[in-house]
Design a protein around this motif. Structure first.
Motif, PDB file in Angstrom:
ATOM      1  N   VAL A   1      16.499  70.721  34.482  1.00 26.64           N
ATOM      2  CA  VAL A   1      17.422  71.869  34.462  1.00 26.64           C
ATOM      3  C   VAL A   1      18.491  71.554  35.704  1.00 26.64           C
ATOM      4  O   VAL A   1      19.511  71.749  35.552  1.00 26.64           O
ATOM      5  CB  VAL A   1      17.179  73.187  34.086  1.00 26.64           C
TER       6      VAL A   1
ATOM      7  N   HIS B   1      18.897  69.206  37.468  1.00 23.74           N
ATOM      8  CA  HIS B   1      19.651  67.869  37.415  1.00 23.74           C
ATOM      9  C   HIS B   1      20.639  67.929  36.559  1.00 23.74           C
ATOM     10  O   HIS B   1      21.433  66.967  36.256  1.00 23.74           O
ATOM     11  CB  HIS B   1      18.624  66.794  37.355  1.00 23.74           C
ATOM     12  N   GLY B   2      20.863  69.241  35.790  1.00 25.83           N
ATOM     13  CA  GLY B   2      21.866  69.202  34.725  1.00 25.83           C
ATOM     14  C   GLY B   2      21.462  69.007  33.484  1.00 25.83           C
ATOM     15  O   GLY B   2      22.518  68.605  32.594  1.00 25.83           O
ATOM     16  N   HIS B   3      20.343  68.437  33.124  1.00 31.61           N
ATOM     17  CA  HIS B   3      19.962  68.169  31.846  1.00 31.61           C
ATOM     18  C   HIS B   3      19.839  69.171  30.695  1.00 31.61           C
ATOM     19  O   HIS B   3      19.426  70.414  31.186  1.00 31.61           O
ATOM     20  CB  HIS B   3      18.644  67.280  31.749  1.00 31.61           C
ATOM     21  N   ASP B   4      20.150  69.007  29.546  1.00 25.26           N
ATOM     22  CA  ASP B   4      19.983  70.006  28.323  1.00 25.26           C
ATOM     23  C   ASP B   4      18.340  69.916  27.837  1.00 25.26           C
ATOM     24  O   ASP B   4      18.015  68.926  27.425  1.00 25.26           O
ATOM     25  CB  ASP B   4      20.773  69.603  27.208  1.00 25.26           C
TER      26      ASP B   4
ATOM     27  N   GLY C   1      17.671  78.587  31.873  1.00 28.83           N
ATOM     28  CA  GLY C   1      18.085  77.436  31.545  1.00 28.83           C
ATOM     29  C   GLY C   1      17.668  76.463  30.277  1.00 28.83           C
ATOM     30  O   GLY C   1      18.518  75.436  29.862  1.00 28.83           O
TER      31      GLY C   1
END
Length: 336
Positions: free
Chosen positions: A21, A23-26, A44
């Motif tokens: 999360v 690192h910006g992942h879904d 998140g």
């Protein structure tokens, strides 16, 4: 990327999800909460209640598509596997097959599987490289190795319309903040900490000279991310994630006692007969991970122990460890 993490509410899964999360992942977590809780799910991430032994509970999540799956869900207690081999088989092997099948059905291109050091069994080659033949001698090790073979045999099938790039990470004794206290092998450090903080005796099974390779959770998560981010070099590979340093269980007990300021010989340490499935010498050869994606553990055992103790909250015998439950070594249960 959109990433599904099975067993994502457990010890390793929670740490992995938090990093993904960040690192910006879904991230979508599938977990049945048998040995974990959705309360531990990082902000998140999305949580879906589901059991890997029930394909109908996986289907709604996988049908939405994913770029990768990190499969950590399983049963990891060696003793519980002896007590309930069918349950162990269904969760670890059949559950993995179910995950592989839904990956294929919904064209998921990437799968990373949480394998185990127990796949090697009692080997004479120490440090142990991934090329060493596997002869697991615990029921748990057998089911984890069988699942590993299903994962890789599937990826090697020439008839697949959508190839599945797989990597198996053979994790050694992972420890750190948030770990379960009731796994009598990989959680032995947590059990020792809990018992000392409650002023209860420590039990060592066998002569205590059996060795384990303790690797800190943050380093393990670095390994998962490295494998995920370097598909070209890690696809189709089986990779050890350990510290590369052995510690005997006697040494472990001494270090934990010393960290609490307890002089040698001044604590109740008891010995009990060896249990089935016990590996005598365990130490990972970690050169392949270094070669493939530059992975190297950064945290010493002593640093990891201190951080784990700080998380637990207790500093000496008899002190409350913020709700820590020091369960008996024979208590069964886990998360991964």
């Amino acid at each position: 990327m959109k990433i599904i993490v099975t067993g994502g509410a457990g010890f390793i899964g929670t740490h992995l999800t938090r990093r993904l999360v960040g690192h910006g992942h879904d991230v979508i977590i599938i977990d049945n909460e048998s040995n974990s809780s959705r309360a531990s799910v990082p902000a998140g991430a999305r949580f879906v209640f589901g059991d890997v032994t029930k394909p109908e509970e996986l289907e709604p999540v996988f049908s939405q598509g994913a770029d990768a799956v990190c499969h950590l869900a399983g049963q990891v207690s060696i003793i519980r596997a002896f007590d309930n081999p069918i349950g162990d088989l269904r969760t670890n092997t059949e559950g993995t097959i179910n995950v592989v099948r839904v990956c294929l059905a919904h064209r998921v291109p990437r799968l990373i599987y949480a394998s185990s050091m127990t796949a090697y069994g009692d080997t004479d080659v120490v440090p142990t490289p991934e090329s060493e033949p596997c002869r697991p001698d615990s029921y748990y090790g057998i089911t984890k190795f069988a699942a590993e073979r299903y994962v890789h045999a599937t990826a090697e099938r020439p008839d697949l319309e959508c190839p599945l790039a797989v990597t198996s990470l053979r994790m050694f004794s992972v420890f750190g903040p948030g770990q379960a206290w009731d796994n009598p092998y990989q959680g032995v450090l947590g059990i020792f900490l809990g018992r000392i903080q409650r002023g209860e005796p420590i039990t060592i099974f066998g002569d205590g000279e059996q060795t384990r390779d303790f690797v800190f959770i943050d380093d393990v998560i670095d390994g998962w991310l490295g494998a995920l981010e370097n598909t070209d070099s890690t696809a189709g590979r089986i990779i050890n994630l350990g510290s590369g340093r052995p510690h005997s269980i006697n040494e472990l007990a001494a270090k934990v006692l010393a960290a609490h300021g307890i002089p040698e010989g001044e604590y109740d340490v008891r010995y009990a007969p060896t249990r089935p499935g016990e590996q005598r010498r365990v130490q990972a050869d970690i050169s392949l991970a270094r070669e493939l994606f530059g992975w190297q553990p950064k945290t010493s055992f002593e640093e990891g122990l201190l951080e784990t103790m700080q998380w637990a909250g207790g500093t000496g015998p008899g002190e409350d460890a913020n709700g820590l439950t020091a369960q008996a070594e024979t208590t069964i249960g886990e998360r991964t």
